[in-house]
Design a protein around this motif. Structure first.
Motif, PDB file in Angstrom:
ATOM      1  N   ASP A  35       0.717  -1.265   0.033  1.00  0.00           N
ATOM      2  CA  ASP A  35      -0.106  -0.721   0.115  1.00  0.00           C
ATOM      3  C   ASP A  35       0.701   1.597   0.213  1.00  0.00           C
ATOM      4  N   LEU A  36       2.072   0.953   1.175  1.00  0.00           N
ATOM      5  CA  LEU A  36       3.000   2.949   0.850  1.00  0.00           C
ATOM      6  C   LEU A  36       3.615   2.273  -0.541  1.00  0.00           C
ATOM      7  N   LEU A  37       3.853   1.905  -0.913  1.00  0.00           N
ATOM      8  CA  LEU A  37       4.785   1.965  -2.606  1.00  0.00           C
ATOM      9  C   LEU A  37       3.556   1.863  -3.627  1.00  0.00           C
ATOM     10  N   ARG A  38       2.086   1.542  -3.672  1.00  0.00           N
ATOM     11  CA  ARG A  38       1.292   2.738  -4.495  1.00  0.00           C
ATOM     12  C   ARG A  38       1.106   4.270  -3.605  1.00  0.00           C
ATOM     13  N   ALA A  39       1.022   4.145  -2.486  1.00  0.00           N
ATOM     14  CA  ALA A  39       0.272   5.215  -2.035  1.00  0.00           C
ATOM     15  C   ALA A  39       2.179   6.752  -2.612  1.00  0.00           C
ATOM     16  N   LEU A  40       2.946   5.710  -2.714  1.00  0.00           N
ATOM     17  CA  LEU A  40       4.163   6.217  -3.425  1.00  0.00           C
ATOM     18  C   LEU A  40       3.811   6.467  -5.154  1.00  0.00           C
ATOM     19  N   GLY A  43       0.632   9.546  -5.499  1.00  0.00           N
ATOM     20  CA  GLY A  43       1.855  10.979  -5.252  1.00  0.00           C
ATOM     21  C   GLY A  43       2.741  11.469  -6.517  1.00  0.00           C
ATOM     22  N   ASN A  44       3.949  10.865  -6.438  1.00  0.00           N
ATOM     23  CA  ASN A  44       4.913  11.397  -7.665  1.00  0.00           C
ATOM     24  C   ASN A  44       3.877  11.190  -8.589  1.00  0.00           C
ATOM     25  N   LEU A  45       3.333  10.423  -9.700  1.00  0.00           N
ATOM     26  CA  LEU A  45       3.046  10.227 -10.361  1.00  0.00           C
ATOM     27  C   LEU A  45       1.106  11.131 -10.735  1.00  0.00           C
ATOM     28  N   LEU A  46       0.301  10.791  -9.619  1.00  0.00           N
ATOM     29  CA  LEU A  46      -0.654  11.867 -10.361  1.00  0.00           C
ATOM     30  C   LEU A  46      -0.732  12.735  -9.166  1.00  0.00           C
ATOM     31  N   VAL A  68       2.485  10.493  -0.918  1.00  0.00           N
ATOM     32  CA  VAL A  68       3.727  10.547  -0.112  1.00  0.00           C
ATOM     33  C   VAL A  68       4.655  10.410  -1.055  1.00  0.00           C
ATOM     34  N   TRP A  69       5.697  11.675  -0.450  1.00  0.00           N
ATOM     35  CA  TRP A  69       7.177  11.914  -1.527  1.00  0.00           C
ATOM     36  C   TRP A  69       8.182  10.534  -1.975  1.00  0.00           C
TER      37      TRP A  69
END
Length: 93
Positions: A35-40, A43-46, A68-69
């Motif tokens: 879930d953290l990698l999905r949030a990353l 955050g970074n792409l969209l 999440v950066w």
């Protein structure tokens, strides 16, 4: 069931965190990592925000809506250079 207080990300700096792991099972930790990698990615792409539920040292539960950066081995970094220990994160959605 704990009451979850909403918190602005700027107020996270004033919280104290424990080194205690809030999740019990290896499976829960695996889902949290995914879930953290999905949030990353979101955050970074969209520039999309996610809700992160976490606990402080006194086991008070908080929810923050944020971007999440970065995700490291022990901490995540939010916009503005604010860090939350991964072991304190209960849920990401």
């Amino acid at each position: 069931m704990k009451t979850i207080a909403k918190i602005d990300k700027e107020h996270i700096r004033g919280l104290r965190f424990s080194r205690r792991e809030v999740l019990d099972s290896p499976e829960s930790k695996k889902f949290r990592a995914a879930d953290l990698l999905r949030a990353l990615t979101l955050g970074n792409l969209l520039q999309s925000k996610v809700n992160i539920i976490f606990e402080d040292r006194e086991e008070n539960a908080y929810c923050v809506e944020t971007t999440v950066w970065s995700v490291g081995d022990q901490f995540i970094t939010l916009k503005g250079g604010i860090h939350i220990p991964i072991n304190s994160i209960v849920e990401v959605n």
